[in-house]
Design an enzyme around this catalytic site. Structure first.
Site, short mmCIF file in Angstrom:
data_model
loop_
_atom_site.label_atom_id
_atom_site.label_comp_id
_atom_site.label_asym_id
_atom_site.label_seq_id
_atom_site.Cartn_x
_atom_site.Cartn_y
_atom_site.Cartn_z
N GLU A 47 0.96 -1.28 0.11
CA GLU A 47 -0.18 -0.16 0.14
C GLU A 47 0.81 1.32 -0.17
OE1 GLU A 47 -3.76 1.71 2.87
OE2 GLU A 47 -2.26 0.18 3.64
N LYS A 117 -10.38 2.09 -1.84
CA LYS A 117 -10.37 1.68 -0.32
C LYS A 117 -11.63 2.09 -0.11
CE LYS A 117 -7.53 0.85 3.81
NZ LYS A 117 -6.38 1.12 4.37
N CYS A 149 -5.05 -3.53 3.02
CA CYS A 149 -4.79 -3.49 4.22
C CYS A 149 -5.80 -3.97 5.21
CB CYS A 149 -4.08 -2.14 4.59
SG CYS A 149 -3.12 -2.02 6.10
#
Length: 265
Positions: A47, A117, A149
């Site tokens: 990320e 995200k 994540c």
């Protein structure tokens, strides 16, 4: 018996220099090249690999459009090395001042697609804007879903991707060392409960003297077994996977078949 559909995949574990795209892209390229030399056809990098994670004061200036500098670089690397590449950057939204934490997949054909995200961690809710879509991308070897994540702890996202046909779910990450207990359990659980492969590429290093990343990048099979795990900074891990194992596991424990969708959909 179904025809074998196996190939090698890689997760890149790397440290990043805050705000220094040149250094970070060079480091990523060197690690990707190592993966390709070992036969990897799908490579996942962490990320915000191009900028580092704790850039909150500079998010606006470091964010890029898509296509843009880093995504063009990714497309060029994919073409040069004949791979599918997944990476995550800060994306500059069409509305000035909005920034997304966005994962991108590129192939020899260029940018295949993006994912913003949808579940933001802690202060990311101040830095970034939430995405609102969970796409699955059809590639030559199977179907790819992307999460990022913290989202490894949300089973709903992975389950939705699996129901949409994902064979592999990737997690470009900057996951903290303090919560590795969650990483250990959640990465395996997402693979097992969906009968899919999980490729989780995490950061290493420390930023601003307080944010310590946990490493432990890993490739997990549909039974929830860790095939390989990274053990050092700037590491490359490789595993051969077989998409037919997705089919077999979903027959052995048919969670997707037996899900009572009327209760949840």
């Amino acid at each position: 018996m179904a025809a074998r559909n196996s190939f090698k995949v890689a997760a890149i574990q790397m440290n990043c220099e805050l705000g220094n795209k040149k250094v970070n892209l060079e480091r990523a390229y060197n690690l990707i090249t190592k993966a390709v030399k070992q036969g990897a056809k799908l490579v996942v990098i962490p990320e915000l690999f191009n900028t580092g994670y704790r850039t909150e004061e500079d998010d606006i200036s470091l964010a890029e459009t898509i296509p843009g500098e880093t995504t063009n670089w990714m497309a060029e690397v994919s073409k040069e090395l004949n791979i599918t590449l997944v990476g995550c950057i800060m994306e500059q939204g069409k509305q000035k001042g909005l920034v997304y934490d966005t994962s991108i997949v590129t192939s020899t054909e260029g940018i295949v697609g993006t994912y913003r995200k949808t579940h933001l961690w802690d202060h990311e809710n101040i830095r970034f804007t939430k995405g609102d879509n969970l796409p699955v991308f059809e590639l030559e070897w199977g179907n790819l879903g992307m999460q990022i994540c913290y989202e490894v702890g949300f089973p709903e996202g992975a389950r939705t991707l699996a129901l949409k046909g994902a064979d592999i779910i990737v997690y470009p990450s900057a996951f903290g060392q303090a919560r590795l207990y969650a990483w250990e359990l959640a990465t395996r659980a997402r693979a097992l409960e969906n009968g899919c492969y999980v490729i989780a590429a995490n950061r290493t290093g420390t930023e601003k003297g307080e944010t310590v990343f946990g490493g432990h990048s890993r490739i997990i099979n549909p039974k929830g077994e860790v095939l390989i795990q990274a053990t050092q900074e700037n590491d490359v891990i490789i595993a051969e996977i077989d998409i037919n194992e997705v089919v077999q596991q979903r027959r052995e424990i048919p969670y997707l078949r037996d899900l009572n969708r009327k209760l949840f959909m």
